[in-house]
Design a protein around this motif. Structure first.
Motif, PDB file in Angstrom:
ATOM      1  N   ARG A  90       0.757  -0.963  -0.129  1.00  0.00           N
ATOM      2  CA  ARG A  90      -0.108   0.077   0.032  1.00  0.00           C
ATOM      3  C   ARG A  90       0.809   1.223   0.070  1.00  0.00           C
ATOM      4  NH1 ARG A  90      -3.613   2.736   3.668  1.00  0.00           N
ATOM      5  NH2 ARG A  90      -5.398   3.196   2.303  1.00  0.00           N
ATOM      6  N   GLY A  91       1.959   1.163   0.882  1.00  0.00           N
ATOM      7  CA  GLY A  91       3.087   2.390   0.714  1.00  0.00           C
ATOM      8  C   GLY A  91       3.631   2.467  -0.562  1.00  0.00           C
ATOM      9  N   LEU A  92       3.754   1.472  -1.152  1.00  0.00           N
ATOM     10  CA  LEU A  92       4.567   1.577  -2.487  1.00  0.00           C
ATOM     11  C   LEU A  92       3.465   1.798  -3.473  1.00  0.00           C
ATOM     12  CD1 LEU A  92       7.026   0.839  -4.177  1.00  0.00           C
ATOM     13  CD2 LEU A  92       6.253  -1.332  -4.761  1.00  0.00           C
TER      14      LEU A  92
ATOM     15  N   ASN B 214       0.916   3.829  -2.973  1.00  0.00           N
ATOM     16  CA  ASN B 214       0.463   5.069  -2.660  1.00  0.00           C
ATOM     17  C   ASN B 214       1.713   6.019  -3.118  1.00  0.00           C
ATOM     18  OD1 ASN B 214      -1.837   4.712  -1.654  1.00  0.00           O
ATOM     19  ND2 ASN B 214      -1.090   4.812   0.578  1.00  0.00           N
ATOM     20  N   GLY B 215       2.946   5.623  -2.920  1.00  0.00           N
ATOM     21  CA  GLY B 215       4.070   6.171  -3.594  1.00  0.00           C
ATOM     22  C   GLY B 215       4.016   6.478  -4.933  1.00  0.00           C
ATOM     23  N   VAL B 216       3.771   5.462  -5.550  1.00  0.00           N
ATOM     24  CA  VAL B 216       3.900   5.394  -7.118  1.00  0.00           C
ATOM     25  C   VAL B 216       2.761   6.444  -7.607  1.00  0.00           C
ATOM     26  CG1 VAL B 216       3.401   4.110  -9.241  1.00  0.00           C
ATOM     27  CG2 VAL B 216       4.768   3.174  -7.435  1.00  0.00           C
ATOM     28  N   LEU B 217       1.621   6.450  -6.805  1.00  0.00           N
ATOM     29  CA  LEU B 217       0.368   7.209  -7.277  1.00  0.00           C
ATOM     30  C   LEU B 217       0.715   8.621  -7.013  1.00  0.00           C
ATOM     31  CD1 LEU B 217      -2.713   4.929  -6.385  1.00  0.00           C
ATOM     32  CD2 LEU B 217      -1.578   5.384  -8.923  1.00  0.00           C
ATOM     33  N   ASP B 218       1.060   8.834  -5.864  1.00  0.00           N
ATOM     34  CA  ASP B 218       1.423  10.114  -5.484  1.00  0.00           C
ATOM     35  C   ASP B 218       2.386  10.939  -6.379  1.00  0.00           C
ATOM     36  OD1 ASP B 218      -0.207   9.808  -3.309  1.00  0.00           O
ATOM     37  OD2 ASP B 218       1.362  10.056  -1.630  1.00  0.00           O
ATOM     38  N   THR B 219       3.441  10.095  -6.687  1.00  0.00           N
ATOM     39  CA  THR B 219       4.602  10.580  -7.527  1.00  0.00           C
ATOM     40  C   THR B 219       3.679  10.859  -8.975  1.00  0.00           C
ATOM     41  OG1 THR B 219       6.140   9.460  -6.424  1.00  0.00           O
ATOM     42  CG2 THR B 219       6.928  10.305  -8.210  1.00  0.00           C
ATOM     43  N   THR B 220       3.260   9.923  -9.437  1.00  0.00           N
ATOM     44  CA  THR B 220       2.727  10.037 -10.753  1.00  0.00           C
ATOM     45  C   THR B 220       1.433  11.029 -10.899  1.00  0.00           C
ATOM     46  OG1 THR B 220       2.842   7.710 -11.072  1.00  0.00           O
ATOM     47  CG2 THR B 220       1.362   8.547 -12.650  1.00  0.00           C
ATOM     48  N   PHE B 221       0.760  11.161  -9.569  1.00  0.00           N
ATOM     49  CA  PHE B 221      -0.204  12.374  -9.893  1.00  0.00           C
ATOM     50  C   PHE B 221       0.412  13.801  -9.796  1.00  0.00           C
ATOM     51  CE2 PHE B 221      -4.072   9.758  -7.639  1.00  0.00           C
ATOM     52  CZ  PHE B 221      -4.088   8.981  -8.965  1.00  0.00           C
ATOM     53  N   ALA B 222       1.675  13.699  -8.930  1.00  0.00           N
ATOM     54  CA  ALA B 222       2.260  14.927  -9.006  1.00  0.00           C
ATOM     55  C   ALA B 222       2.855  15.233 -10.211  1.00  0.00           C
ATOM     56  CB  ALA B 222       3.395  14.960  -7.731  1.00  0.00           C
ATOM     57  N   ASN B 223       3.631  14.470 -10.784  1.00  0.00           N
ATOM     58  CA  ASN B 223       4.161  14.526 -12.358  1.00  0.00           C
ATOM     59  C   ASN B 223       3.064  15.177 -13.239  1.00  0.00           C
ATOM     60  OD1 ASN B 223       6.666  14.034 -11.409  1.00  0.00           O
ATOM     61  ND2 ASN B 223       6.605  11.932 -11.766  1.00  0.00           N
ATOM     62  N   HIS B 224       1.912  14.239 -13.053  1.00  0.00           N
ATOM     63  CA  HIS B 224       0.820  14.722 -14.139  1.00  0.00           C
ATOM     64  C   HIS B 224       0.304  16.119 -13.897  1.00  0.00           C
ATOM     65  CE1 HIS B 224      -3.271  14.074 -15.967  1.00  0.00           C
ATOM     66  NE2 HIS B 224      -3.552  14.495 -14.754  1.00  0.00           N
ATOM     67  N   ILE B 225       0.120  16.642 -12.463  1.00  0.00           N
ATOM     68  CA  ILE B 225      -0.291  18.001 -12.201  1.00  0.00           C
ATOM     69  C   ILE B 225       0.871  18.913 -12.588  1.00  0.00           C
ATOM     70  CG2 ILE B 225      -0.562  19.398 -10.304  1.00  0.00           C
ATOM     71  CD1 ILE B 225      -2.074  16.858  -9.080  1.00  0.00           C
TER      72      ILE B 225
ATOM     73  N   THR C  60       8.684   0.467   5.160  1.00  0.00           N
ATOM     74  CA  THR C  60       8.126   1.446   4.390  1.00  0.00           C
ATOM     75  C   THR C  60       8.818   2.813   4.535  1.00  0.00           C
ATOM     76  OG1 THR C  60       5.881   0.415   4.751  1.00  0.00           O
ATOM     77  CG2 THR C  60       5.970   2.671   3.674  1.00  0.00           C
ATOM     78  N   LYS C  61       9.485   2.964   5.751  1.00  0.00           N
ATOM     79  CA  LYS C  61       9.809   4.095   5.963  1.00  0.00           C
ATOM     80  C   LYS C  61      11.321   4.206   5.438  1.00  0.00           C
ATOM     81  CE  LYS C  61      10.468   7.700   8.649  1.00  0.00           C
ATOM     82  NZ  LYS C  61       9.527   9.033   8.418  1.00  0.00           N
ATOM     83  N   VAL C  62      11.885   3.022   5.389  1.00  0.00           N
ATOM     84  CA  VAL C  62      13.382   2.920   4.900  1.00  0.00           C
ATOM     85  C   VAL C  62      13.079   3.192   3.266  1.00  0.00           C
ATOM     86  CG1 VAL C  62      15.231   1.255   4.344  1.00  0.00           C
ATOM     87  CG2 VAL C  62      14.206   1.258   6.509  1.00  0.00           C
ATOM     88  N   PHE C  63      12.491   2.513   2.714  1.00  0.00           N
ATOM     89  CA  PHE C  63      12.201   2.505   1.130  1.00  0.00           C
ATOM     90  C   PHE C  63      11.706   3.910   0.932  1.00  0.00           C
ATOM     91  CE2 PHE C  63      13.229  -1.816   1.556  1.00  0.00           C
ATOM     92  CZ  PHE C  63      14.037  -2.086   0.535  1.00  0.00           C
ATOM     93  N   SER C  64      11.155   4.923   1.883  1.00  0.00           N
ATOM     94  CA  SER C  64      10.718   6.032   1.225  1.00  0.00           C
ATOM     95  C   SER C  64      11.711   6.916   1.118  1.00  0.00           C
ATOM     96  CB  SER C  64       9.913   6.678   2.583  1.00  0.00           C
ATOM     97  OG  SER C  64      10.517   6.825   3.740  1.00  0.00           O
ATOM     98  N   THR C  65      12.836   6.578   1.611  1.00  0.00           N
ATOM     99  CA  THR C  65      13.909   7.493   1.181  1.00  0.00           C
ATOM    100  C   THR C  65      15.088   7.001   0.056  1.00  0.00           C
ATOM    101  OG1 THR C  65      14.931   6.726   3.386  1.00  0.00           O
ATOM    102  CG2 THR C  65      14.044   8.835   3.150  1.00  0.00           C
TER     103      THR C  65
ATOM    104  N   PHE D  93      10.772   4.180  -7.478  1.00  0.00           N
ATOM    105  CA  PHE D  93       9.602   4.203  -6.541  1.00  0.00           C
ATOM    106  C   PHE D  93       9.880   4.206  -5.410  1.00  0.00           C
ATOM    107  CE2 PHE D  93       6.898   1.069 -10.145  1.00  0.00           C
ATOM    108  CZ  PHE D  93       7.220   1.957 -11.042  1.00  0.00           C
ATOM    109  N   TYR D  94       9.425   5.326  -4.653  1.00  0.00           N
ATOM    110  CA  TYR D  94       9.408   5.498  -3.194  1.00  0.00           C
ATOM    111  C   TYR D  94       8.130   5.183  -2.625  1.00  0.00           C
ATOM    112  CZ  TYR D  94      13.627   7.864  -4.798  1.00  0.00           C
ATOM    113  OH  TYR D  94      14.893   8.253  -5.336  1.00  0.00           O
ATOM    114  N   THR D  95       8.030   4.611  -1.396  1.00  0.00           N
ATOM    115  CA  THR D  95       6.996   4.246  -0.570  1.00  0.00           C
ATOM    116  C   THR D  95       6.711   5.416   0.146  1.00  0.00           C
ATOM    117  OG1 THR D  95       8.572   3.299   1.089  1.00  0.00           O
ATOM    118  CG2 THR D  95       7.496   1.896  -0.316  1.00  0.00           C
ATOM    119  N   VAL D  96       5.489   5.639   0.579  1.00  0.00           N
ATOM    120  CA  VAL D  96       4.850   6.515   1.474  1.00  0.00           C
ATOM    121  C   VAL D  96       4.636   5.994   2.913  1.00  0.00           C
ATOM    122  CG1 VAL D  96       2.954   8.197   1.827  1.00  0.00           C
ATOM    123  CG2 VAL D  96       3.944   7.827  -0.613  1.00  0.00           C
TER     124      VAL D  96
END
Lengths: 417, 230
Positions: free
Chosen positions: A37-39, A41-52, A349-354, A376-379
């Motif tokens: 879920r963290g991953l 969310n991370g992929v979606l957040d990044t993709t949404f941010a890039n899209h925006i 999730t914390k480790v892979f978020s960075t 891909f960064y986890t959230v």
């Protein structure tokens, strides 16, 4: 009920190995849910941010015809005001609406650069440098040189594109393009910065130049291909859309312009939103799989303790109490497993978020237009941990009702035999 | 004073499509404070009769009255409540909960009723364990006690809630003769001291001698019902 709770806790020590295996089966499932879920969310957040950032803004104003032919980047269908007075007229009107934070104009056009007897295709983006830095933070990706300055004949370019053209910061770049009147022309600009982002699209195919310069060379004074409306929170952009729609109804009665909310009218984003619902089912499925271990364990326990269940029944425990006893044992295992899973999953999730996960190899061949990043960064979020914990406990509780029900339905005479 | 009354109790089990009668019309009246043994060959219906009396099973036909209340047509939940408050069980194998100590196993039956304070519960459990000869062994788990000691814990568990009726199905069958005699002596002592009604089944003639009333069951019917001459 307290004595049932105490007994359920003690019962778990009967076969420690079995309890530990069951706890870890649940824990592994919860770890998977937290991390996945963290991953996602991370992929979606990044993709949404890039899209925006690079496509949609929070709300985009474009010409209706441009919407249909966007792939071709036409220059004939522009945003040039409600009455042809220029895009700034619309921008000023939009700024009056409460909740509109920023208006970002862009003028995109196709360009070619001759190199080694070949023509390299690319996109030029005429932008407001300050506004672009404020919204996309593009300056953070400029690893050499600086961002272009307003009205100067300079450009910044993606690192891969520079490499392809054999150019360096400080070089002059001559590019070919068609003006709005279809005149084929060439212009030379000074390369002042190198963009190195995680997006293939930006690094391989785009160069930025000041908006006024783009308008001048394309002979499109006061015109842009799109206006991005930025709000304080993209998730609440839909709340100001009605006011903007109202403004356009009045000022644009012939509906020259289309308004696009960032998460509507874009197939990929709609697909992602649909997929999110689908992922929830996957999380539940993962937990159900792990529950088979627990159900198996509890069924074994029920079979082993048949005489004991008969004895308890003889002592006067009714079927609800027997059900509670076995359900409590399952719930304790589920709660322990979920807690361990949440802690380990949270740490991962914390480790892979960075640290991130490098999917470069897997992303080879994926269209650069998709705005996916290869890292891909986890959230890490408390909401994710609470969701996974509650989902784990709920699914386990429901699952252990099967063996607990079996225990409760046992005939005391048969059980004692 | 009548504690229990059975009127024409019949119980038929289905084995496949075949009906097998286990009890074929048992009439029985039991007074308060009696110490009764039920004996008879295997398959004569001893366990079935005890299950009916103990509200663990319901008759196919006939009526059972406990303390004047008809119990033969009650729901499972109501029967559980009657067992909880009125009946104590002693089984052939002790059926103690292995993760609980002797004290906790006995306490379990009291907690089910939930009428006593923590202090009263503690005092009563310690007293009962001392009565059955387990003073000092309260904190031992079943695995740390002998077979005879475990059966004493089971007796204490059956008696702790001071039930009107105690049912024991072959309580000494798994014990050596010395422990078997100890157990039956404890049961006799409790019957005399507390005045509870005991009904137990046994194959052992030596144990049977301790009863004051003998019910001989054959083929699902009472063949003889005799009282010990004083």
């Amino acid at each position: 009920m307290k004595f049932l709770w105490d007994l359920a806790q003690k019962n778990l020590s009967r076969s420690r190995a079995r309890t530990i295996v069951s706890v870890f089966a649940i824990a592994i499932a919860v770890i998977s849910v937290v991390f996945l879920r963290g991953l996602i969310n991370g992929v979606l957040d990044t993709t949404f941010a890039n899209h925006i950032h690079y496509k949609a803004g929070h709300i985009r104003v474009i010409d209706q015809e441009y919407k249909l032919k966007e792939e071709l980047i036409p220059l004939n269908y522009t945003v040039n005001g409600f009455n042809g007075e220029g895009f700034k007229g619309i921008a000023e009107e939009l700024k009056q609406i409460e909740g509109v934070k920023q208006i970002l104009p862009r003028l995109r056009f196709a360009a070619l650069v001759p190199h080694d007897e070949k023509l390299i295709g690319m996109q030029g983006w005429g932008v407001d440098p300050e506004g672009e830095i404020g919204f996309t933070g593009i300056d953070k990706y400029i690893t050499e040189g600086r961002m272009v300055q307003s009205e100067k004949r300079e450009l910044v370019m993606g690192a891969d594109l520079m490499e392809k053209l054999g150019k360096q910061v400080g070089d002059k770049v001559t590019f070919l393009y068609n003006t709005v009147f279809d005149s084929f022309r060439a212009s030379t600009f000074l390369l002042v910065g190198k963009v190195e982002s995680n997006l293939d699209f930006l690094d391989k195919a785009v160069f930025f130049l000041p908006l006024e310069q783009a308008q001048t060379i394309l002979e499109m004074d006061g015109e842009v291909t799109e206006l991005l409306i930025i709000t304080p929170n993209y998730n609440q952009a839909d709340k100001i859309l009605p006011q903007i729609t109202e403004l356009f109804k009045i000022k644009d009665p012939f509906q020259k312009y289309a308004l696009q909310l960032w998460n509507r009218d874009y197939e990929l984003i709609e697909l992602f939103n649909f997929a999110n619902v689908f992922y929830d089912f996957i999380y539940i499925f993962i937990l159900i799989l792990s529950c088979f271990v627990l159900i198996n364990t509890l069924i074994m326990i029920v079979n082993e303790r048949k005489r004991e269940i008969g004895m308890m029944s003889a002592l006067g425990l009714n079927s609800n109490e027997i059900l509670s006893l076995f359900a409590l044992e399952g719930v304790i295992i589920g709660t322990l497993g979920s807690a361990i899973g949440v802690v380990i999953g949270g740490v991962l999730t914390k480790v892979f978020s960075t640290a991130g996960l490098d999917f470069s190899a897997a992303m080879e061949g994926v269209s650069a237009d998709l705005l996916f990043e290869p890292m891909f960064y986890t959230v890490f979020s408390m909401e994710n941990l609470i969701f996974a914990f509650l989902l784990g406990v709920t699914v386990v509780t429901l699952a252990c009702m099967i063996p607990a029900g079996m225990a409760a339905r046992l005939d005391p005479v048969g059980a004692l035999r | 004073m009548t504690l229990l009354e059975l009127k024409q109790i019949k119980k038929t089990y289905l084995q496949g499509k075949m009906e097998v009668p286990a009890l074929r019309g048992v009439d029985l009246i039991v007074d308060k404070g009696e110490f009764i043994t039920i004996f008879g060959p295997s398959g004569s219906g001893k366990t079935t009769l005890l299950n009916m009396i103990g509200c663990l099973d319901t008759p196919t036909d006939g009526e059972i009255y406990l303390n004047g209340n008809r119990i033969s047509a009650l729901s499972k939940k109501e029967l559980a409540l009657i067992r909880r408050n009125n009946i104590g069980f002693i089984f052939q194998s002790h059926n103690l909960i292995p993760v609980l100590t002797a004290y906790e196993n006995v306490e379990f039956a009291l907690l089910l009723i939930g009428r006593l304070s923590e202090g009263e519960t503690r005092e009563r459990v310690f007293k009962m364990l001392a009565k059955v000869g387990l003073k000092g062994k309260e904190n031992r788990k079943p695995g740390e006690l002998s077979g005879g000691e475990n059966q004493r814990v089971a007796i204490a568990r059956a008696l702790i809630k001071e039930p009107k009726l105690i049912l024991a199905d072959e309580p000494t069958a798994n014990l050596d003769s010395e422990n078997a005699l100890d157990v039956i002596k404890i049961m006799t002592m409790m019957n005399m001291e507390l005045g509870n009604t005991f009904i137990f089944s046994t194959h052992d003639p030596q144990i049977r001698e301790y009863a004051r009333r003998y019910i001989n069951l054959r083929d699902g019917l009472i063949f003889s019902d005799k009282k010990k001459e004083q």
